[in-house]
Design a protein around this motif. Sequence first.
Motif, PDB file in Angstrom:
ATOM      1  N   ILE A 122       1.000  -1.271  -0.046  1.00  0.00           N
ATOM      2  CA  ILE A 122       0.069  -0.036  -0.218  1.00  0.00           C
ATOM      3  C   ILE A 122       0.784   1.440   0.061  1.00  0.00           C
ATOM      4  O   ILE A 122       0.631   2.247  -0.830  1.00  0.00           O
ATOM      5  N   LEU A 123       1.819   1.246   0.838  1.00  0.00           N
ATOM      6  CA  LEU A 123       2.969   2.236   0.739  1.00  0.00           C
ATOM      7  C   LEU A 123       3.514   2.704  -0.499  1.00  0.00           C
ATOM      8  O   LEU A 123       3.694   3.512  -1.094  1.00  0.00           O
ATOM      9  N   THR A 124       3.604   1.521  -1.370  1.00  0.00           N
ATOM     10  CA  THR A 124       4.300   1.590  -2.668  1.00  0.00           C
ATOM     11  C   THR A 124       3.345   2.074  -3.597  1.00  0.00           C
ATOM     12  O   THR A 124       3.766   2.839  -4.570  1.00  0.00           O
ATOM     13  N   ARG A 130       1.331   9.430  -6.068  1.00  0.00           N
ATOM     14  CA  ARG A 130       1.970  10.818  -5.812  1.00  0.00           C
ATOM     15  C   ARG A 130       2.785  11.034  -7.208  1.00  0.00           C
ATOM     16  O   ARG A 130       2.992  12.173  -7.768  1.00  0.00           O
ATOM     17  N   TYR A 131       3.398  10.005  -7.511  1.00  0.00           N
ATOM     18  CA  TYR A 131       4.092   9.959  -8.775  1.00  0.00           C
ATOM     19  C   TYR A 131       3.396  10.557  -9.996  1.00  0.00           C
ATOM     20  O   TYR A 131       3.784  11.347 -10.931  1.00  0.00           O
ATOM     21  N   VAL A 132       2.181   9.971 -10.159  1.00  0.00           N
ATOM     22  CA  VAL A 132       1.281  10.299 -11.432  1.00  0.00           C
ATOM     23  C   VAL A 132       0.788  11.545 -11.235  1.00  0.00           C
ATOM     24  O   VAL A 132       0.890  12.271 -11.973  1.00  0.00           O
ATOM     25  N   ILE A 222       9.706   2.792  -4.224  1.00  0.00           N
ATOM     26  CA  ILE A 222       9.333   4.098  -3.631  1.00  0.00           C
ATOM     27  C   ILE A 222      10.345   5.050  -3.760  1.00  0.00           C
ATOM     28  O   ILE A 222       9.941   6.431  -4.200  1.00  0.00           O
ATOM     29  N   LEU A 223      11.632   4.747  -3.496  1.00  0.00           N
ATOM     30  CA  LEU A 223      12.735   5.674  -3.858  1.00  0.00           C
ATOM     31  C   LEU A 223      12.897   6.086  -5.185  1.00  0.00           C
ATOM     32  O   LEU A 223      12.962   7.367  -5.531  1.00  0.00           O
ATOM     33  N   GLY A 224      12.491   5.159  -5.951  1.00  0.00           N
ATOM     34  CA  GLY A 224      12.728   5.700  -7.619  1.00  0.00           C
ATOM     35  C   GLY A 224      11.618   6.596  -7.903  1.00  0.00           C
ATOM     36  O   GLY A 224      11.646   7.696  -8.714  1.00  0.00           O
ATOM     37  N   SER A 250       5.689  14.868   1.993  1.00  0.00           N
ATOM     38  CA  SER A 250       6.774  14.578   2.862  1.00  0.00           C
ATOM     39  C   SER A 250       6.332  13.668   3.938  1.00  0.00           C
ATOM     40  O   SER A 250       6.834  12.933   4.857  1.00  0.00           O
ATOM     41  N   SER A 251       4.841  13.612   4.381  1.00  0.00           N
ATOM     42  CA  SER A 251       4.342  12.690   5.353  1.00  0.00           C
ATOM     43  C   SER A 251       4.478  11.349   4.917  1.00  0.00           C
ATOM     44  O   SER A 251       4.906  10.445   5.880  1.00  0.00           O
ATOM     45  N   HIS A 252       4.251  10.898   3.745  1.00  0.00           N
ATOM     46  CA  HIS A 252       4.192   9.861   3.264  1.00  0.00           C
ATOM     47  C   HIS A 252       5.851   9.194   3.328  1.00  0.00           C
ATOM     48  O   HIS A 252       6.131   8.164   3.832  1.00  0.00           O
ATOM     49  N   LEU A 253       6.731  10.193   2.981  1.00  0.00           N
ATOM     50  CA  LEU A 253       8.255   9.759   2.921  1.00  0.00           C
ATOM     51  C   LEU A 253       8.702   9.572   4.278  1.00  0.00           C
ATOM     52  O   LEU A 253       9.400   8.566   4.577  1.00  0.00           O
ATOM     53  N   MET A 254       8.160  10.213   5.640  1.00  0.00           N
ATOM     54  CA  MET A 254       8.326   9.920   6.793  1.00  0.00           C
ATOM     55  C   MET A 254       7.947   8.748   7.244  1.00  0.00           C
ATOM     56  O   MET A 254       8.836   7.845   8.038  1.00  0.00           O
ATOM     57  N   VAL A 255       6.679   8.355   6.809  1.00  0.00           N
ATOM     58  CA  VAL A 255       6.225   6.943   7.397  1.00  0.00           C
ATOM     59  C   VAL A 255       6.983   5.709   6.582  1.00  0.00           C
ATOM     60  O   VAL A 255       7.343   4.730   7.240  1.00  0.00           O
TER      61      VAL A 255
END
Length: 319
Positions: A122-124, A130-132, A222-224, A250-255
Amino acid sequence: MDGSTLQSPQQKNHSTLLKFILIGFSDVPNLQEFLFGVFLIIYIIIVMSNSFIIIITRTDPSLQTPMYFFLGNFSFSEICYVSVILPRLLTSLYRQDRSISIIACAIQMYLFLVLGATECLILTVMAYDRYVAICNPLLYPLIMNNSFCILLATGCWVFGVPVHIGFTYWIFSLPFCGSNQLDHFFCDVLPVVNLACGDTLLLEVVIYVIALLVVTIPFMLILGSYVKIISTILKLPSATGRAKAFSTCSSHLMVVALFFGSCIITYLRPKSSYSAVTDKILSLFYTIVTPLFNPIIYCLRNKDVTIALKKFLLISFML
């Protein structure tokens, strides 16, 4: 001659081993009541805060977007995830009964693995969303349509179900002919495998492979996604636009950093560096600490969620 007399001591121990003893936090006997209170409060906070997020993402008109659809799924998975571990831990602390049957241990491990895989995926998917949205905004409504979002969410929930059935069965088919003292607070993979007898090399290789598939590859995806997202954000002409884009990510990246970081260190570090104490501390991060902070991070870092939550609480108090 009776067949039982032909059994070796190891076979007898294996045949009579019907339960494990979860050592948990018994090495600090004076803190049992304190730990019970702390974990109970944490569990209540996790369930209530994630429930609020589920409710507002389902009912608030401004949050009817793919991003919040996946956030609602993630919050529900968090409730299920901690409910596999914390109620059992609370019961052990309250009753001072740390025994768990082999079957209950297997079920707990299976659910933990399936729900852990669901959270990773789900995080992926949230990173892909967000990318799209940021890199292809004109195509976003077309790509992230309702049917595709439901398909992605369903895939996240069911992917780990068949994989971990065979994996868990394999682990609990091993002979446990030594101690039944499991130095952990739940039935995690590595502590259980460490109690098994015989050659577990092939199983350890499979553990690394599954960790790569379920944890490392999603983390790299996710990093990509975020490398491309950040490069796109930096090209935006408006400082306001850049700030808004960064705030939604930013919130998603922290999680992601909290959850994946502790999982990767736990399951991909060399066996020679394994330590029961370190394992328990790391496990606390991805099973309890991260689910506790996730709703706080999303509410504090996301203005839309904060506004929707305030509206929901205001309406609730007025009724």
